[in-house]
Design a protein around this motif. Structure first.
Motif, PDB file in Angstrom:
ATOM      1  N   ASP A  77       0.832  -1.204   0.000  1.00 29.57           N
ATOM      2  CA  ASP A  77       0.000   0.000   0.000  1.00 29.57           C
ATOM      3  C   ASP A  77       0.870   1.259   0.000  1.00 29.57           C
ATOM      4  O   ASP A  77       0.583   2.216  -0.718  1.00 29.57           O
ATOM      5  CB  ASP A  77      -0.940   0.010   1.212  1.00 29.57           C
ATOM      6  CG  ASP A  77      -2.011  -1.065   1.126  1.00 29.57           C
ATOM      7  OD1 ASP A  77      -2.239  -1.603   0.021  1.00 29.57           O
ATOM      8  OD2 ASP A  77      -2.620  -1.372   2.175  1.00 29.57           O
ATOM      9  N   GLY A  78       1.941   1.237   0.785  1.00 35.30           N
ATOM     10  CA  GLY A  78       2.853   2.378   0.828  1.00 35.30           C
ATOM     11  C   GLY A  78       3.534   2.613  -0.508  1.00 35.30           C
ATOM     12  O   GLY A  78       3.656   3.759  -0.969  1.00 35.30           O
ATOM     13  N   LEU A  79       3.993   1.542  -1.148  1.00 33.45           N
ATOM     14  CA  LEU A  79       4.642   1.678  -2.461  1.00 33.45           C
ATOM     15  C   LEU A  79       3.664   2.196  -3.509  1.00 33.45           C
ATOM     16  O   LEU A  79       4.016   3.040  -4.332  1.00 33.45           O
ATOM     17  CB  LEU A  79       5.224   0.343  -2.913  1.00 33.45           C
ATOM     18  CG  LEU A  79       6.564  -0.053  -2.312  1.00 33.45           C
ATOM     19  CD1 LEU A  79       6.935  -1.474  -2.739  1.00 33.45           C
ATOM     20  CD2 LEU A  79       7.653   0.911  -2.712  1.00 33.45           C
ATOM     21  N   GLU A  80       2.455   1.672  -3.497  1.00 34.55           N
ATOM     22  CA  GLU A  80       1.434   2.129  -4.459  1.00 34.55           C
ATOM     23  C   GLU A  80       1.167   3.617  -4.282  1.00 34.55           C
ATOM     24  O   GLU A  80       1.106   4.367  -5.251  1.00 34.55           O
ATOM     25  CB  GLU A  80       0.131   1.346  -4.270  1.00 34.55           C
ATOM     26  CG  GLU A  80       0.214  -0.108  -4.644  1.00 34.55           C
ATOM     27  CD  GLU A  80       0.310  -0.333  -6.135  1.00 34.55           C
ATOM     28  OE1 GLU A  80      -0.143   0.514  -6.924  1.00 34.55           O
ATOM     29  OE2 GLU A  80       0.859  -1.380  -6.519  1.00 34.55           O
ATOM     30  N   LEU A  81       1.037   4.038  -3.030  1.00 37.20           N
ATOM     31  CA  LEU A  81       0.775   5.449  -2.758  1.00 37.20           C
ATOM     32  C   LEU A  81       1.939   6.312  -3.217  1.00 37.20           C
ATOM     33  O   LEU A  81       1.749   7.354  -3.846  1.00 37.20           O
ATOM     34  CB  LEU A  81       0.522   5.647  -1.262  1.00 37.20           C
ATOM     35  CG  LEU A  81       0.163   7.056  -0.819  1.00 37.20           C
ATOM     36  CD1 LEU A  81      -1.141   7.506  -1.466  1.00 37.20           C
ATOM     37  CD2 LEU A  81       0.052   7.112   0.690  1.00 37.20           C
TER      38      LEU A  81
END
Length: 114
Positions: A77-81
């Motif tokens: 989720d952090g990488l996608e954001l």
């Protein structure tokens, strides 16, 4: 006819513009390398997540694996954001900057040549 000093001023302005373009290009190359690294990390995380989900289907998943699965999901989720929020605005502003600098360089070259 332009004076020798105005020619130096135009050359200085052109050098400043070229330095700015070079700096922008280096920043863009760094950003591209970071995006490639983030995409690679995302790929590895997705693979590990699939492995854990497969293990979960095969048998009852122990608590440490559940924790790892949650941790992987948070990292994903952090990488996608990061990829969505950082890349898109930068690309837009880089295009605007390079188009403007191209127009400015063309304008200076036109003035310098006349």
């Amino acid at each position: 006819m332009s004076s020798p000093q105005s020619g130096n001023t135009q050359e200085n302005e052109l050098e400043k513009i070229l330095i700015e373009v070079e700096t922008s290009l280096l920043k863009l190359q760094k950003r591209h390398a970071q995006v490639k690294q983030d995409l690679k990390a995302r790929s590895h995380l997705l693979e590990r997540q699939q492995e854990l989900k497969q293990q979960q289907k095969d048998k009852s998943i122990p608590q440490p694996l559940k924790t790892e699965l949650r941790s992987l999901q948070q990292e994903l989720d952090g990488l996608e954001l990061t990829l969505e929020s950082v890349l898109l605005p930068d690309i837009f502003w880089q295009v605007v900057r390079f188009v403007f600098l191209g127009i400015a360089i063309g304008w200076f070259l036109h003035i310098w040549a006349t």
